[in-house]
Design an enzyme around this catalytic site. Structure first.
Site, PDB file in Angstrom:
ATOM      1  N   CYS A  68      -3.308   1.620   6.562  1.00 27.54           N
ATOM      2  CA  CYS A  68      -3.692   0.824   7.879  1.00 27.54           C
ATOM      3  C   CYS A  68      -4.283   1.854   8.837  1.00 27.54           C
ATOM      4  O   CYS A  68      -4.831   1.608   9.961  1.00 27.54           O
ATOM      5  CB  CYS A  68      -2.434   0.127   8.630  1.00 27.54           C
ATOM      6  N   ASN A  83       0.891  -1.109  -0.173  1.00 30.13           N
ATOM      7  CA  ASN A  83       0.093   0.100   0.153  1.00 30.13           C
ATOM      8  C   ASN A  83       0.814   1.221  -0.080  1.00 30.13           C
ATOM      9  O   ASN A  83       0.384   2.167  -0.609  1.00 30.13           O
ATOM     10  CB  ASN A  83      -1.082  -0.081   1.142  1.00 30.13           C
ATOM     11  N   GLU A 129       4.202  -3.672  12.341  1.00 33.25           N
ATOM     12  CA  GLU A 129       3.205  -2.686  12.158  1.00 33.25           C
ATOM     13  C   GLU A 129       2.079  -3.270  11.478  1.00 33.25           C
ATOM     14  O   GLU A 129       2.217  -3.649  10.560  1.00 33.25           O
ATOM     15  CB  GLU A 129       3.931  -1.568  11.503  1.00 33.25           C
TER      16      GLU A 129
END
Ligand code: ADP
Length: 486
Positions: A290, A158, A256
């Site tokens: 996210c 992403n 993460e």
């Protein structure tokens, strides 16, 4: 694709190992443009032996790199930063072509990615220790920080540029060497960054990029006792697998992982600002971040106004190919991604959700999902629990502050959160009572190289960026200096 680049030599077709390009392996993957389905390039992929070789190379390079002066590391990182900035047009083109995000967003990400390199070039000079005055005349305690060693990084699609620099720059600044496995959907951005690192003069073996099958390569890294740290950005299920795999060698991990960000709007907030913030947070990168608002919690007193105003803005979006300058929102990264979002939306609808706008795959192509707003939702629905990763705003209501806190915390995730209120006491209460690593008060643009990015609960551990981000690549050592009495 080559025609679209000012410098076509930035387009690489194989892994970068020990300063060399591996372009003759038999195994290949095709990198496709999600906006058109066009094959951008065929890439030679690496196998487990290459991964093992990369560990040997990174370890050999580490023996020298750890002892370079901080000024040398600063200079090399600064050169890398300059080259990234000088080549930002091409880096953004590559990113839009392989990932789909609008070109201006890609430019923004390249600048954001570069900011980590600049920041950590500077931070390389700021690794501090402590002196502890031990009782008595003959001993002193010293605390120093040393580079942790060879680091392996696994990164997602992403943010194909910034997720590389956010890990590589602090690793190098601290004196570590790194092997990065980028996502197979977006390897070209990572490889172009490696080419620029090479041009900057960063020595062979200090940065390695290995492209190939995630599971196989990941296992080589996690099993190796030479690799002392694994840093991962991706989904929580994969993060858990990797943490388990790292247990045998008691490796340091930075994770993460997924998020389920609440964006909470109280009726004392500036509603127009909250709407603009919702648009920016929810729909950036077509919802594939996210930290994007995953659950929009609106106080019941302003719910109708909020939905109407949001809908009016979403109607103005222009979905299309990110290379086209008029496009405001691009496709999702793949057909699978679009299908996953579609399934979640259809499931919500079958559970009673109302589609205010959008709600389906667009006629533009199989990777395009229409910008969507869902209402008539409740916390029992799957869409309250799951990370949507698409351009779908799911709007829930609450009536009291306490209810907002409970709803915000009713998730295993704890990455980013946002609160809109003009009541200072409420802002403080919310910021301290919701269980998240990051809280934006009347602000969604929380990211920066200067802040500690990271989550709590099942959103992971460790922090990236800021002075804390460098510590994550160091080991603390205590030295007891004895025999000092005259
Ligand atoms: P996403 O859904 O965003 O692709 P993933 O967690 O599946 O998130 O993927 C993030 C990164 O982790 C990608 O580089 C992917 O190739 C890699 N990956 C996925 N599964 C594994 C695994 N079992 N071991 C190592 N890496 C993995």
């Amino acid at each position: 694709m080559i025609n679209a680049l000012i410098d076509p030599t930035l387009l690489k077709t194989g892994s970068y190992l020990n300063g060399k390009w591996l372009v003759d392996s038999e195994n290949t993957i095709k990198v496709t443009n999600p906006a058109t389905g066009e094959i951008l390039t065929t890439l030679h992929t690496s196998n487990e032996q290459d991964a093992k070789d990369s560990i040997v190379a990174a370890n050999k390079a580490f023996q020298q790199w750890k002892d370079t002066s901080v000024k040398t590391r600063f200079n090399l990182l600064k050169k890398w930063f300059d080259l990234i900035v000088a080549n930002k047009q091409d880096l953004a083109t590559i990113m839009t072509l392989e990932q789909g995000k609008p070109f201006d967003e890609s430019i923004g990400e390249v600048e954001y990615g570069a900011s980590y390199v600049e920041w950590f070039a500077e931070e390389a000079k700021r690794v501090y220790g402590d002196v502890i005055n031990l009782p008595g005349q003959d001993r002193q305690g010293l605390v120093i920080r040393q580079p942790i060693g060879v680091v392996a990084a696994i990164t997602p699609w992403n943010f194909p540029n910034a997720m590389i620099t956010r890990k590589a720059a602090p690793a190098l600044a601290a004196g570590c060497t790194i092997i990065i496995k980028p996502a197979s959907e977006t390897p070209l951005s990572a490889l172009a960054l490696a080419e620029l690192a090479n041009r900057a003069g960063i020595p062979a073996g200090v940065i390695n990029i290995i492209v190939g099958k995630s599971r196989e390569l990941g296992k080589v890294f996690t099993d190796s006792s030479t690799v002392r740290k694994l840093t991962f950005t991706g989904s929580t299920p994969v993060g858990k697998i990797l943490m388990k795999q790292c247990a045998d060698t008691v490796k340091r991990t930075s994770m993460e992982l997924g998020g389920n960000a609440p964006l909470i709007v109280f009726d004392d907030a500036d509603i127009d600002k909250a709407i603009d913030a919702t648009i920016a947070s929810k729909y950036r990168n077509s919802g594939q971040t996210c930290i994007c608002a995953n659950r929009i919690l609106v106080q019941d007193t302003i719910y109708q106004t909020f939905v109407t105003k949001l809908k009016d803005k979403v109607k103005e979006f222009r979905l299309g190919n990110g290379i086209d300058k008029t496009t405001t929102h691009g496709p999702l990264v793949s057909e699978n991604a679009a299908n996953d979002v579609n399934n979640l939306v259809q499931q919500a609808v079958s559970q009673g959700a109302k589609v205010e706008i959008g709600g389906k795959i667009s006629p533009l192509g199989n990777c395009y999902f229409e910008p969507t707003i869902l209402t008539n939702l409740n916390p029992k629905m799957d869409i309250f629990r799951e990370e949507i990763f698409g351009p779908v705003a799911s709007i829930f209501t609450f009536s009291t502050e306490q209810e907002a806190i409970e709803m915000a915390n009713d998730t295993e995730f704890g990455l980013a959160s946002y609160v809109f209120t003009n009541n200072i006491g409420r802002a403080w209460r919310m910021a301290t009572k919701i269980e998240y690593g990051m809280v934006g008060i009347n602000e969604i643009a929380i990211g920066s190289e200067m802040i500690p990015f990271g989550g709590v609960k099942e959103s992971g551990n460790g922090r990236e960026g800021s002075k804390y981000g460098l510590e994550d690549y160091t080991e603390m050592k205590y030295i007891c200096l004895g025999g000092l009495a005259g």
